[in-house]
Design a protein around this motif. Structure first.
Motif, PDB file in Angstrom:
ATOM      1  N   SER A  10       0.895  -1.246   0.043  1.00  0.00           N
ATOM      2  CA  SER A  10      -0.051  -0.019   0.031  1.00  0.00           C
ATOM      3  C   SER A  10       0.966   1.274  -0.209  1.00  0.00           C
ATOM      4  O   SER A  10       0.361   2.465  -0.280  1.00  0.00           O
ATOM      5  N   ASP A  11       2.171   1.055   0.153  1.00  0.00           N
ATOM      6  CA  ASP A  11       3.120   2.208   0.118  1.00  0.00           C
ATOM      7  C   ASP A  11       3.608   2.634  -1.175  1.00  0.00           C
ATOM      8  O   ASP A  11       4.119   3.731  -1.412  1.00  0.00           O
ATOM      9  N   LEU A  12       3.616   1.585  -2.120  1.00  0.00           N
ATOM     10  CA  LEU A  12       4.059   1.789  -3.446  1.00  0.00           C
ATOM     11  C   LEU A  12       3.098   2.888  -4.157  1.00  0.00           C
ATOM     12  O   LEU A  12       1.797   2.778  -4.263  1.00  0.00           O
ATOM     13  N   PRO A  13       3.917   3.720  -4.828  1.00  0.00           N
ATOM     14  CA  PRO A  13       3.350   4.665  -5.579  1.00  0.00           C
ATOM     15  C   PRO A  13       2.333   4.156  -6.725  1.00  0.00           C
ATOM     16  O   PRO A  13       1.419   4.902  -6.975  1.00  0.00           O
ATOM     17  N   VAL A  14       2.831   3.157  -7.277  1.00  0.00           N
ATOM     18  CA  VAL A  14       2.128   2.788  -8.475  1.00  0.00           C
ATOM     19  C   VAL A  14       0.609   2.156  -7.787  1.00  0.00           C
ATOM     20  O   VAL A  14      -0.624   2.218  -8.629  1.00  0.00           O
ATOM     21  N   TYR A  15       0.582   1.414  -6.657  1.00  0.00           N
ATOM     22  CA  TYR A  15      -0.400   0.796  -6.162  1.00  0.00           C
ATOM     23  C   TYR A  15      -1.452   2.177  -5.763  1.00  0.00           C
ATOM     24  O   TYR A  15      -2.633   1.927  -6.052  1.00  0.00           O
ATOM     25  N   GLN A  16      -0.849   3.378  -5.363  1.00  0.00           N
ATOM     26  CA  GLN A  16      -1.827   4.260  -4.689  1.00  0.00           C
ATOM     27  C   GLN A  16      -2.135   4.984  -6.157  1.00  0.00           C
ATOM     28  O   GLN A  16      -3.501   5.257  -6.014  1.00  0.00           O
ATOM     29  N   ARG A 114      -6.828  10.336 -18.516  1.00  0.00           N
ATOM     30  CA  ARG A 114      -5.489  10.042 -19.423  1.00  0.00           C
ATOM     31  C   ARG A 114      -4.354  10.388 -19.009  1.00  0.00           C
ATOM     32  O   ARG A 114      -3.395   9.998 -19.066  1.00  0.00           O
ATOM     33  N   SER A 115      -4.353  11.693 -18.403  1.00  0.00           N
ATOM     34  CA  SER A 115      -3.337  12.386 -17.725  1.00  0.00           C
ATOM     35  C   SER A 115      -2.906  11.440 -16.644  1.00  0.00           C
ATOM     36  O   SER A 115      -1.496  11.172 -16.309  1.00  0.00           O
ATOM     37  N   GLU A 116      -3.663  11.131 -15.788  1.00  0.00           N
ATOM     38  CA  GLU A 116      -3.317   9.993 -14.776  1.00  0.00           C
ATOM     39  C   GLU A 116      -2.892   8.899 -15.136  1.00  0.00           C
ATOM     40  O   GLU A 116      -2.151   8.391 -14.601  1.00  0.00           O
ATOM     41  N   LEU A 117      -3.377   8.329 -16.283  1.00  0.00           N
ATOM     42  CA  LEU A 117      -2.985   7.053 -16.835  1.00  0.00           C
ATOM     43  C   LEU A 117      -1.400   7.183 -17.372  1.00  0.00           C
ATOM     44  O   LEU A 117      -0.709   6.220 -17.230  1.00  0.00           O
ATOM     45  N   LYS A 118      -1.039   8.431 -17.780  1.00  0.00           N
ATOM     46  CA  LYS A 118       0.281   8.625 -18.175  1.00  0.00           C
ATOM     47  C   LYS A 118       1.170   8.660 -16.937  1.00  0.00           C
ATOM     48  O   LYS A 118       2.211   7.979 -17.167  1.00  0.00           O
ATOM     49  N   LYS A 119       0.683   9.299 -15.907  1.00  0.00           N
ATOM     50  CA  LYS A 119       1.653   9.081 -14.756  1.00  0.00           C
ATOM     51  C   LYS A 119       1.796   7.942 -14.301  1.00  0.00           C
ATOM     52  O   LYS A 119       2.908   7.443 -13.710  1.00  0.00           O
ATOM     53  N   PHE A 120       0.379   6.858 -14.494  1.00  0.00           N
ATOM     54  CA  PHE A 120       0.604   5.552 -13.988  1.00  0.00           C
ATOM     55  C   PHE A 120       1.513   4.788 -14.882  1.00  0.00           C
ATOM     56  O   PHE A 120       2.420   4.003 -13.983  1.00  0.00           O
ATOM     57  N   ARG A 121       1.618   4.985 -16.035  1.00  0.00           N
ATOM     58  CA  ARG A 121       2.516   4.255 -16.949  1.00  0.00           C
ATOM     59  C   ARG A 121       3.912   4.788 -16.494  1.00  0.00           C
ATOM     60  O   ARG A 121       4.832   3.598 -16.498  1.00  0.00           O
ATOM     61  N   LYS A 122       4.385   5.665 -16.161  1.00  0.00           N
ATOM     62  CA  LYS A 122       5.722   6.059 -15.597  1.00  0.00           C
ATOM     63  C   LYS A 122       6.109   5.490 -14.219  1.00  0.00           C
ATOM     64  O   LYS A 122       7.081   4.758 -14.158  1.00  0.00           O
ATOM     65  N   LEU A 123       5.129   5.342 -13.554  1.00  0.00           N
ATOM     66  CA  LEU A 123       5.372   4.997 -12.217  1.00  0.00           C
ATOM     67  C   LEU A 123       5.478   3.209 -12.466  1.00  0.00           C
ATOM     68  O   LEU A 123       6.164   2.516 -11.813  1.00  0.00           O
ATOM     69  N   GLN A 124       4.583   2.607 -13.271  1.00  0.00           N
ATOM     70  CA  GLN A 124       4.382   1.283 -13.634  1.00  0.00           C
ATOM     71  C   GLN A 124       5.956   0.869 -14.350  1.00  0.00           C
ATOM     72  O   GLN A 124       6.273  -0.111 -14.045  1.00  0.00           O
TER      73      GLN A 124
END
Length: 131
Positions: A10-16, A114-124
């Motif tokens: 739950s501390d992982l940024p990708v999870y959050q 889509r902006s949040e998905l882009k951030k998610f992809r970077k974290l991923q």
């Protein structure tokens, strides 16, 4: 959301970020459903209403795939979860573009998703390197 989530997960940024995307998708879908649930003059329903459900269904699957990849011991199984996560993210993008063509005021919120998905992809991407 899940009761058996390991505390470090739950501390992982990708999870959050996955949780944020799920909440955002739910809110967008609820907003769109009000506009898209009305029947057309010929009595048929708007087919775009199904895409609003798709974004929720796809986003709800992000967190379990992250959990499964993180908890998996074997790299080949881990990669299957990572591939599934990539497919889900791509489907979310496609569904958001389809919804943007809908006849609703809520479509203005889809670029935010889509902006949040882009951030998610970077974290991923950075998270995948740690596995």
């Amino acid at each position: 959301m899940l009761h058996n989530t390991p505390p470090n997960l739950s501390d992982l940024p990708v999870y959050q970020k996955a949780l944020e995307i799920f909440a955002l998708s739910q809110n967008i879908s609820n907003y769109l459903n009000h506009d898209l649930s009305n029947l057309k003059p010929d009595g048929s329903e708007d087919n775009d209403i199904y895409f609003s459900g798709d974004i929720v269904q796809q986003s709800v699957s992000l967190v379990p795939e992250i959990m499964n990849a993180e908890l998996e011991r074997y790299s080949d199984r881990k990669h299957k979860h990572l591939d599934s996560l990539k497919r889900l993210t791509n489907k979310l993008y496609k569904s958001s573009y389809r919804l943007e063509r809908s006849n609703s005021n809520g479509k203005d919120f889809l670029p935010i998703l889509r902006s949040e998905l882009k951030k998610f992809r970077k974290l991923q991407s950075s998270w995948m390197l740690t596995l």
